[in-house]
Design a protein around this motif. Sequence first.
Motif, PDB file in Angstrom:
ATOM      1  N   MET A  72     -14.962  22.473  22.240  1.00  0.00           N
ATOM      2  CA  MET A  72     -15.930  23.207  21.440  1.00  0.00           C
ATOM      3  C   MET A  72     -15.287  24.404  20.760  1.00  0.00           C
ATOM      4  SD  MET A  72     -18.979  22.850  20.434  1.00  0.00           S
ATOM      5  CE  MET A  72     -19.886  23.839  19.236  1.00  0.00           C
ATOM      6  N   GLU A  73     -14.299  24.998  21.392  1.00  0.00           N
ATOM      7  CA  GLU A  73     -13.595  26.115  20.757  1.00  0.00           C
ATOM      8  C   GLU A  73     -12.920  25.657  19.467  1.00  0.00           C
ATOM      9  OE1 GLU A  73     -13.541  29.352  21.253  1.00  0.00           O
ATOM     10  OE2 GLU A  73     -14.991  29.125  22.869  1.00  0.00           O
ATOM     11  N   GLY A  74     -12.368  24.448  19.483  1.00  0.00           N
ATOM     12  CA  GLY A  74     -11.780  23.899  18.265  1.00  0.00           C
ATOM     13  C   GLY A  74     -12.821  23.695  17.179  1.00  0.00           C
ATOM     14  N   VAL A  75     -14.000  23.192  17.578  1.00  0.00           N
ATOM     15  CA  VAL A  75     -15.091  23.006  16.622  1.00  0.00           C
ATOM     16  C   VAL A  75     -15.513  24.342  16.025  1.00  0.00           C
ATOM     17  CG1 VAL A  75     -17.508  22.310  16.369  1.00  0.00           C
ATOM     18  CG2 VAL A  75     -15.932  20.888  17.695  1.00  0.00           C
ATOM     19  N   LEU A  76     -15.642  25.355  16.876  1.00  0.00           N
ATOM     20  CA  LEU A  76     -16.061  26.674  16.403  1.00  0.00           C
ATOM     21  C   LEU A  76     -15.069  27.223  15.382  1.00  0.00           C
ATOM     22  CD1 LEU A  76     -17.167  28.289  19.790  1.00  0.00           C
ATOM     23  CD2 LEU A  76     -18.672  27.447  17.976  1.00  0.00           C
ATOM     24  N   ALA A  77     -13.781  27.065  15.673  1.00  0.00           N
ATOM     25  CA  ALA A  77     -12.757  27.567  14.759  1.00  0.00           C
ATOM     26  C   ALA A  77     -12.809  26.850  13.419  1.00  0.00           C
ATOM     27  CB  ALA A  77     -11.376  27.421  15.397  1.00  0.00           C
ATOM     28  N   ARG A  78     -12.974  25.527  13.457  1.00  0.00           N
ATOM     29  CA  ARG A  78     -13.000  24.760  12.207  1.00  0.00           C
ATOM     30  C   ARG A  78     -14.267  25.044  11.402  1.00  0.00           C
ATOM     31  NH1 ARG A  78     -10.810  20.991  15.816  1.00  0.00           N
ATOM     32  NH2 ARG A  78     -12.794  19.908  16.077  1.00  0.00           N
ATOM     33  N   GLU A  79     -15.396  25.168  12.096  1.00  0.00           N
ATOM     34  CA  GLU A  79     -16.635  25.480  11.389  1.00  0.00           C
ATOM     35  C   GLU A  79     -16.581  26.877  10.782  1.00  0.00           C
ATOM     36  OE1 GLU A  79     -20.515  24.664  12.641  1.00  0.00           O
ATOM     37  OE2 GLU A  79     -20.022  22.815  13.697  1.00  0.00           O
ATOM     38  N   ALA A  80     -16.007  27.814  11.509  1.00  0.00           N
ATOM     39  CA  ALA A  80     -15.884  29.169  10.981  1.00  0.00           C
ATOM     40  C   ALA A  80     -15.067  29.169   9.696  1.00  0.00           C
ATOM     41  CB  ALA A  80     -15.236  30.079  12.026  1.00  0.00           C
ATOM     42  N   ALA A  81     -13.977  28.405   9.687  1.00  0.00           N
ATOM     43  CA  ALA A  81     -13.143  28.323   8.493  1.00  0.00           C
ATOM     44  C   ALA A  81     -13.884  27.645   7.341  1.00  0.00           C
ATOM     45  CB  ALA A  81     -11.852  27.572   8.811  1.00  0.00           C
ATOM     46  N   ALA A  82     -14.620  26.578   7.662  1.00  0.00           N
ATOM     47  CA  ALA A  82     -15.330  25.838   6.614  1.00  0.00           C
ATOM     48  C   ALA A  82     -16.476  26.637   6.013  1.00  0.00           C
ATOM     49  CB  ALA A  82     -15.865  24.515   7.183  1.00  0.00           C
ATOM     50  N   LYS A  83     -17.072  27.514   6.818  1.00  0.00           N
ATOM     51  CA  LYS A  83     -18.254  28.251   6.373  1.00  0.00           C
ATOM     52  C   LYS A  83     -17.966  29.700   6.001  1.00  0.00           C
ATOM     53  CE  LYS A  83     -21.258  25.452   9.359  1.00  0.00           C
ATOM     54  NZ  LYS A  83     -22.145  25.447  10.533  1.00  0.00           N
ATOM     55  N   GLY A  84     -16.704  30.110   6.114  1.00  0.00           N
ATOM     56  CA  GLY A  84     -16.364  31.480   5.795  1.00  0.00           C
ATOM     57  C   GLY A  84     -16.971  32.473   6.774  1.00  0.00           C
ATOM     58  N   MET A  85     -17.011  32.115   8.049  1.00  0.00           N
ATOM     59  CA  MET A  85     -17.603  32.957   9.085  1.00  0.00           C
ATOM     60  C   MET A  85     -16.575  33.224  10.175  1.00  0.00           C
ATOM     61  SD  MET A  85     -21.228  30.872   9.366  1.00  0.00           S
ATOM     62  CE  MET A  85     -21.999  32.005  10.508  1.00  0.00           C
ATOM     63  N   THR A  86     -16.894  34.083  11.116  1.00  0.00           N
ATOM     64  CA  THR A  86     -16.048  34.283  12.273  1.00  0.00           C
ATOM     65  C   THR A  86     -16.425  33.291  13.365  1.00  0.00           C
ATOM     66  OG1 THR A  86     -17.496  35.869  13.399  1.00  0.00           O
ATOM     67  CG2 THR A  86     -15.939  36.750  11.758  1.00  0.00           C
ATOM     68  N   ARG A  87     -15.517  33.123  14.315  1.00  0.00           N
ATOM     69  CA  ARG A  87     -15.787  32.249  15.451  1.00  0.00           C
ATOM     70  C   ARG A  87     -17.024  32.727  16.195  1.00  0.00           C
ATOM     71  NH1 ARG A  87     -16.763  33.226  20.982  1.00  0.00           N
ATOM     72  NH2 ARG A  87     -16.164  31.400  22.213  1.00  0.00           N
ATOM     73  N   ASP A  88     -17.144  34.042  16.423  1.00  0.00           N
ATOM     74  CA  ASP A  88     -18.272  34.582  17.184  1.00  0.00           C
ATOM     75  C   ASP A  88     -19.599  34.372  16.465  1.00  0.00           C
ATOM     76  OD1 ASP A  88     -16.535  35.332  19.141  1.00  0.00           O
ATOM     77  OD2 ASP A  88     -16.529  37.465  18.638  1.00  0.00           O
ATOM     78  N   GLN A  89     -19.588  34.435  15.140  1.00  0.00           N
ATOM     79  CA  GLN A  89     -20.815  34.201  14.379  1.00  0.00           C
ATOM     80  C   GLN A  89     -21.285  32.756  14.550  1.00  0.00           C
ATOM     81  OE1 GLN A  89     -19.308  35.533  10.558  1.00  0.00           O
ATOM     82  NE2 GLN A  89     -20.727  37.268  10.534  1.00  0.00           N
ATOM     83  N   VAL A  90     -20.343  31.826  14.506  1.00  0.00           N
ATOM     84  CA  VAL A  90     -20.705  30.417  14.691  1.00  0.00           C
ATOM     85  C   VAL A  90     -21.189  30.181  16.120  1.00  0.00           C
ATOM     86  CG1 VAL A  90     -19.909  28.029  14.578  1.00  0.00           C
ATOM     87  CG2 VAL A  90     -19.074  29.699  12.922  1.00  0.00           C
ATOM     88  N   TYR A  91     -20.502  30.783  17.096  1.00  0.00           N
ATOM     89  CA  TYR A  91     -20.898  30.654  18.504  1.00  0.00           C
ATOM     90  C   TYR A  91     -22.331  31.144  18.698  1.00  0.00           C
ATOM     91  CZ  TYR A  91     -20.727  31.135  23.614  1.00  0.00           C
ATOM     92  OH  TYR A  91     -20.977  31.017  24.958  1.00  0.00           O
ATOM     93  N   GLU A  92     -22.627  32.314  18.191  1.00  0.00           N
ATOM     94  CA  GLU A  92     -23.969  32.876  18.351  1.00  0.00           C
ATOM     95  C   GLU A  92     -25.004  32.034  17.624  1.00  0.00           C
ATOM     96  OE1 GLU A  92     -24.997  35.214  20.368  1.00  0.00           O
ATOM     97  OE2 GLU A  92     -22.934  35.327  21.096  1.00  0.00           O
ATOM     98  N   GLY A  93     -24.591  31.424  16.513  1.00  0.00           N
ATOM     99  CA  GLY A  93     -25.509  30.542  15.805  1.00  0.00           C
ATOM    100  C   GLY A  93     -25.908  29.346  16.650  1.00  0.00           C
ATOM    101  N   TYR A  94     -24.919  28.712  17.285  1.00  0.00           N
ATOM    102  CA  TYR A  94     -25.215  27.586  18.166  1.00  0.00           C
ATOM    103  C   TYR A  94     -26.106  28.020  19.329  1.00  0.00           C
ATOM    104  CZ  TYR A  94     -22.119  23.923  16.291  1.00  0.00           C
ATOM    105  OH  TYR A  94     -21.548  22.938  15.525  1.00  0.00           O
ATOM    106  N   ALA A  95     -25.747  29.129  19.965  1.00  0.00           N
ATOM    107  CA  ALA A  95     -26.504  29.585  21.129  1.00  0.00           C
ATOM    108  C   ALA A  95     -27.932  29.955  20.751  1.00  0.00           C
ATOM    109  CB  ALA A  95     -25.801  30.778  21.777  1.00  0.00           C
ATOM    110  N   SER A  96     -28.094  30.672  19.638  1.00  0.00           N
ATOM    111  CA  SER A  96     -29.427  31.115  19.237  1.00  0.00           C
ATOM    112  C   SER A  96     -30.293  29.973  18.738  1.00  0.00           C
ATOM    113  CB  SER A  96     -29.323  32.186  18.145  1.00  0.00           C
ATOM    114  OG  SER A  96     -28.779  31.638  16.951  1.00  0.00           O
TER     115      SER A  96
END
Length: 252
Positions: free
Chosen positions: A182-206
């Motif tokens: 999942m850490e790999g997914v977070l990193a790739r999504e952050a890059a694809a969406k122009g976001m940070t890893r933590d922003q994507v993580y919080e998005g999934y959790a929220s």
Amino acid sequence: MSRVLITAGASGVGRAMAEAFDREGWQVWIADVDGVALNAAPTAWRKTELDVTDEAAVSALFSEVSASWGGLDALCANAGIAGPTAAIEEIKLQDWQACVAVNLEGAFLAAKYAAPMMKAAGTGAIVVTSSTAGQYGYPYRAPYAAAKWAVIGLTKTLAMELGPFGVRANVICPGAVEGPRMEGVLAREAAAKGMTRDQVYEGYASGTALGRFVEGRDVADMAVFLCSEKTRLVSGQVIAVDGFTVNPDPTV
């Protein structure tokens, strides 16, 4: 003593499944493409290095299981890869095919070779690991979502086809699971969406009612439950272990 075979059982969710079945007194056989992780697993478990997309290798594994154990009580078809994270127009066909091969064809082959043993015994349980990506659309994850939707159709068909022989088949749909994949997914999504890893993580959790990620043990406990006598009339079901997804991708 009951016998379970778990694909991708050397690490992550599969390792958690193996540990959970072991605690319940099952004989455990794990198959995994990662030989290093296999070697690190407990010596009490049977282990086979396996590419789940190689039909000859899968056939040989189940022949070995039959010869060694004389049958199989449960199969956890758990192997999967995240696949590419990209806009649909940027996904290469070979990356699509590789993702579908592991996630869908791997489950098909495992079920294909487990079914004859279970039918002959008149009993058995198959648990296929899908994902909440198999229940919702996931932007930038087209190959993964497509494969995870497909394994649900496969498993429901198995439940219908094998039910008359006393064999059950169910699907577990984990949400976002804590861990390296999942850490790999977070990193790739952050890059694809122009976001940070933590922003994507919080998005999934929220996006879940419970506001948190899943742990491997949560999925593992459900797998053991679905393979037990407590669920002897539960088949063809799709059970999410996800903290209840209320918004599958709030980062979009």
